[in-house]
Write an enzyme that holds these catalytic residues in place. Structure first.
Site, PDB file in Angstrom:
ATOM      1  N   LYS A 267      -1.687  10.033  12.188  1.00 47.82           N
ATOM      2  CA  LYS A 267      -2.386   9.211  12.639  1.00 47.82           C
ATOM      3  C   LYS A 267      -2.477  10.004  13.800  1.00 47.82           C
ATOM      4  CE  LYS A 267      -3.897   4.869  13.721  1.00 47.82           C
ATOM      5  NZ  LYS A 267      -4.459   3.769  13.083  1.00 47.82           N
TER       6      LYS A 267
ATOM      7  N   GLU B 140      -4.635 -12.269   7.602  1.00 47.82           N
ATOM      8  CA  GLU B 140      -4.617 -13.549   8.033  1.00 47.82           C
ATOM      9  C   GLU B 140      -4.736 -14.748   7.697  1.00 47.82           C
ATOM     10  OE1 GLU B 140      -6.782 -10.308   7.836  1.00 47.82           O
ATOM     11  OE2 GLU B 140      -7.088  -9.652   9.400  1.00 47.82           O
TER      12      GLU B 140
ATOM     13  N   ARG C 133     -11.645 -14.391   6.642  1.00 47.44           N
ATOM     14  CA  ARG C 133     -10.768 -15.077   6.033  1.00 47.44           C
ATOM     15  C   ARG C 133      -9.460 -15.472   5.787  1.00 47.44           C
ATOM     16  NH1 ARG C 133      -8.946  -8.291   4.570  1.00 47.44           N
ATOM     17  NH2 ARG C 133     -11.166  -7.575   3.717  1.00 47.44           N
TER      18      ARG C 133
HETATM   19  C1  LIG Z   1      -9.282  -7.966   7.930  1.00 38.54           C
HETATM   20  C2  LIG Z   1      -9.292  -6.989   9.021  1.00 38.54           C
HETATM   21  N1  LIG Z   1      -8.096  -7.561   9.894  1.00 38.54           N
HETATM   22  C3  LIG Z   1      -8.069  -6.488  10.971  1.00 38.54           C
HETATM   23  C4  LIG Z   1      -8.310  -5.701  11.326  1.00 38.54           C
HETATM   24  C5  LIG Z   1      -8.257  -4.270  12.366  1.00 38.54           C
HETATM   25  N2  LIG Z   1      -8.013  -3.745  11.807  1.00 38.54           N
HETATM   26  C6  LIG Z   1      -8.560  -2.108  11.894  1.00 38.54           C
HETATM   27  S1  LIG Z   1      -7.892  -0.641  11.013  1.00 38.54           S
HETATM   28  C7  LIG Z   1      -6.978  -1.789  11.107  1.00 38.54           C
HETATM   29  C8  LIG Z   1      -5.024  -0.550  11.032  1.00 38.54           C
HETATM   30  C9  LIG Z   1      -5.214  -0.381   9.125  1.00 38.54           C
HETATM   31  O1  LIG Z   1      -4.574   0.646   9.364  1.00 38.54           O
HETATM   32  P1  LIG Z   1      -3.903   1.370   7.966  1.00 38.54           P
HETATM   33  O2  LIG Z   1      -4.629   1.336   6.693  1.00 38.54           O
HETATM   34  O3  LIG Z   1      -2.859   1.698   8.314  1.00 38.54           O
HETATM   35  O4  LIG Z   1      -5.034   3.074   8.645  1.00 38.54           O
HETATM   36  P2  LIG Z   1      -5.276   3.653   9.593  1.00 38.54           P
HETATM   37  O5  LIG Z   1      -5.076   3.445  11.471  1.00 38.54           O
HETATM   38  O6  LIG Z   1      -3.524   3.899  10.038  1.00 38.54           O
HETATM   39  O7  LIG Z   1      -5.290   5.098   9.418  1.00 38.54           O
HETATM   40  C10 LIG Z   1      -6.311  -3.042  11.331  1.00 38.54           C
HETATM   41  C11 LIG Z   1      -5.312  -3.775  12.090  1.00 38.54           C
HETATM   42  C12 LIG Z   1      -9.880  -5.993   9.853  1.00 38.54           C
HETATM   43  N3  LIG Z   1     -10.196  -4.101   9.766  1.00 38.54           N
HETATM   44  N4  LIG Z   1     -10.122  -5.625   9.223  1.00 38.54           N
END
Ligand SMILES: Cc1ncc(C[n+]2csc(CCOP(=O)(O)OP(=O)(O)O)c2C)c(N)n1
Length: 619
Positions: A280, A365, A393
């Site tokens: 990342k 959630e 959710r």
């Molecule tokens: C239901 C939901 N909860 C929280 C989020 C906020 N959120 C956006 S990206 C993320 C992290 C995602 O991690 P990953 O899938 O590993 O992708 P990366 O950012 O590491 O590339 C979160 C918690 C979201 N988009 N949807």
């Protein structure tokens, strides 16, 4: 500098050096644009090579690629003809920061909330197979998004497939912050391909030294790849045992290696999970060092990594976080819960001060809410800190597990209202409607930091479910230089006039006051009420206003339909049948991305439009 955006055929004919050079240029382009406009950075820097490999191994948009959450799709947008869009990235009327079907045929599914891509992809696979289509379907999901239950539900179903479906697990060990939980630990435990081979050799050497095992046996054991794997590397066994085919891990910054894995996967008639390891923030040292801080950014100086604008004051999330950190000292049963958003919701201080009473449950959630219900049923005081749009959710969990049992769970509902540039998936505009209809639930909306603290205090004392909702951005410390303590179920009359009553919920207070001053300029002395409680409504206050007001204007930062204003309107209609009602809020549409003030003006939620509406006979 990226001087020429290559077409897919050009990308397919490039050699390794050209691909590496292109990846570097794309990173430069993304850094330049995102540093000017803000947006998601670290995740996008991590998926440059992955996107190039997708363009080489597949033929989009005929082949379908679904990006989970979608915050990592900038290179995809760039290579699918949307270079110009980066100049209007996330502006009102400009290009969205997330995949949008209406923006391009390359975006086959809208995303924004996590963990949906495998379900959506599987739906597309089933549709393809039912209609005799011939194309690949690929879902790209991060290791963070893999912590969401929906992803597991979909993988469980996908294991039944007898046709091709490709899931690419983009594992960078990070959610927004460090990923948590058993799946994350498991993925980290899976060695790199090189490591696996090294271990295989080591085992071979070890076995050859044992006198009872002959050369033949060594060969047999060494060749029994799966059993060796099982002994020394449980590589992908979890997925294999589920009935999926696991390929990997693959270096997510090596285009050629990924392309090979993707091509191999295309030929298998089942669901194949390809485990890709990426970094990342790749290529920009500040983002590599602090991938969480560079997950989503405001415009910043590329040289220093520092934001261009200083925050005007404490954000609502910080006020909430400070309250929790302070309260945790005396309230020993206080528990802070986040679904992978500790920093975003302001829980970091609490996390560090009371690590045993802080729980990051992953992007889950639904689980967060029922987990809180379990804690509350056992005498603890859980606070679930969550964005309004993501709490959607967990609706059944709020109803079934919390409210039906009347359990004292506190919901700190952050980003409630128009959020601005993230756009329609992130607008926190439904919570007043969806929480306001549930028995046993109290719903409060503060107009300033002082009220937020008091409402949180009240919520913790209540002994029943309670939600406090507040928006994105800076929290004014006080408002109109006055303070009347928050009393359960009571509104606060900020100014008593007559004729027109402005009934404001939460952060709409400043627009309501601006409206009042404009009306005053026209010689109309309107009443201004800070409603404070969306549930229960202060009916006594409305009864008191009914005799000398002919127009009631409700103002809320949320949808009008089923919201606090409509509920107040029903009470007013019963009390004063002839009164005119005007509801200010979000109409029946999904709200686009853009600067918050611009978006609110577009929706008619600004003082000028409100005054105009009051001055016409329009209802
Ligand atoms: C239901 C939901 N909860 C929280 C989020 C906020 N959120 C956006 S990206 C993320 C992290 C995602 O991690 P990953 O899938 O590993 O992708 P990366 O950012 O590491 O590339 C979160 C918690 C979201 N988009 N949807």
């Amino acid at each position: 500098m990226l001087e020429h955006i290559p077409r897919a055929e050009e990308i397919r004919s490039m050699d390794k050096n050209e691909l590496d050079a292109l990846a570097g240029e794309i990173r430069g382009f993304l850094l330049d644009k995102v540093s000017k406009k803000g947006g998601h950075l670290a995740s996008n820097l991590g998926t440059v090579e992955l996107t190039l490999a997708l363009f080489r191994a597949f033929d989009p948009p005929k082949d379908k690629v679904i990006w989970d959450v979608g915050h990592q799709c900038y290179t995809w947008k760039l290579l699918s003809g949307r270079e110009k869009g980066f100049d209007t990235l996330r502006d009102l009327g400009g290009m969205s920061g997330f995949p949008k079907r209406k923006e391009s045929p390359y975006d086959v599914f809208n995303t924004g909330h996590s963990s949906t891509s495998v379900s959506a992809g599987l739906g597309m696979v089933r549709a393809r197979d039912l209609t005799g289509g011939r194309y690949s379907v690929v879902s790209v999901i991060g290791d963070g998004s893999m912590t969401g239950g929906l992803a597991f539900e979909a993988l469980n179903d996908a294991a039944q497939l007898k046709t091709n479906f490709i899931v690419i697990l983009n594992d960078n060990t990070m959610s927004i912050a460090k990923n948590v939980g058993g799946m994350s630990r498991y993925l980290t435990g899976i060695r790199t391909a090189g490591g696996y081979n090294r271990i295989k050799l080591a085992v071979k050497r070890l076995l050859s030294r044992l006198p009872v095992i002959g050369e033949n046996m060594i060969e047999r054991i060494s060749n029994a790849k799966d059993s060796i794997k099982e002994i020394v590397v449980p590589s992908g066994m979890f997925f294999e045992n589920m009935g999926l085919t696991y390929l990997g891990p693959v270096d997510g910054h090596n285009v050629i290696q990924m392309e090979k894995a993707f091509r191999a996967a295309r030929d298998l008639q089942k669901c194949v999970l390809i485990h890709v390891k990426t970094k990342k923030g790749k290529g920009y040292p500040p983002a590599e060092r602090h991938p969480d801080a560079f997950h989503g950014v405001e415009p910043f100086d590329v040289r220093t990594g520092k934001p261009l604008k200083k925050a005007a004051g404490k954000s609502w999330s910080e006020v909430f976080g400070d309250f929790m950190a302070e309260k945790g000292k005396t309230e020993k049963k206080l528990i802070g819960i986040t679904a992978a958003m500790s920093g975003n919701v302001g829980l970091r201080k609490f996390e560090f001060a009371f690590p045993k009473r802080f729980f990051d449950v992953g992007i889950a959630e639904q689980h967060a809410v029922t987990f809180a219900a379990g804690l509350a049923a056992s005498g603890m005081k859980p606070v679930v800190a969550v964005f309004s749009s993501f709490l959607q959710r967990a609706y059944d969990e709020i109803v079934h597990d919390v409210c039906m049992q009347d359990l004292p769970v506190v919901f700190a509902v952050d980003r409630a209202g128009i959020v601005g540039r993230d756009g329609e998936t992130h607008q926190g505009v439904f919570d007043l409607s969806y929480l306001g209809n549930i028995p046993n639930m109290t719903v409060m909306a503060p107009m300033n930091a002082e009220e937020l603290r008091e409402m949180l205090e009240l919520a913790l004392q209540l002994g029943h479910p309670a939600a406090v909702r507040y928006p994105r951005g800076t929290a004014p410390e006080s408002f109109m230089d006055r303070h009347v303590p928050v009393v359960y179920g009571k509104a606060e009359v900020l100014h008593r006039g007559s004729g027109i009553a402005l009934l404001s919920f939460g952060d709409m207070a400043d627009i309501a006051e601006e409206t009042r001053l404009k009306l005053l300029g026209e010689g109309k002395d309107a009443t201004l009420v800070n409603m404070r409680f969306a549930k229960p409504l202060d009916e006594e206050c409305l009864r008191d206003l009914a005799p000398d007001h002919h127009t009631f204007v409700t103002l809320e930062n949320g949808v009008i339909s089923g919201g606090a204003g409509e509920k107040a309107g029903a009470v007013i209609s019963a009390l004063a049948p002839g009164a005119r009602l005007i509801h200010v809020g979000v109409p029946d549409l999904f709200v686009t991305h853009g600067n918050t003030d611009e978006v609110m003006r577009l929706l008619g939620m600004d003082a000028d439009t409100i005054v105009k509406r009051i001055n016409t006979t329009e209802k």
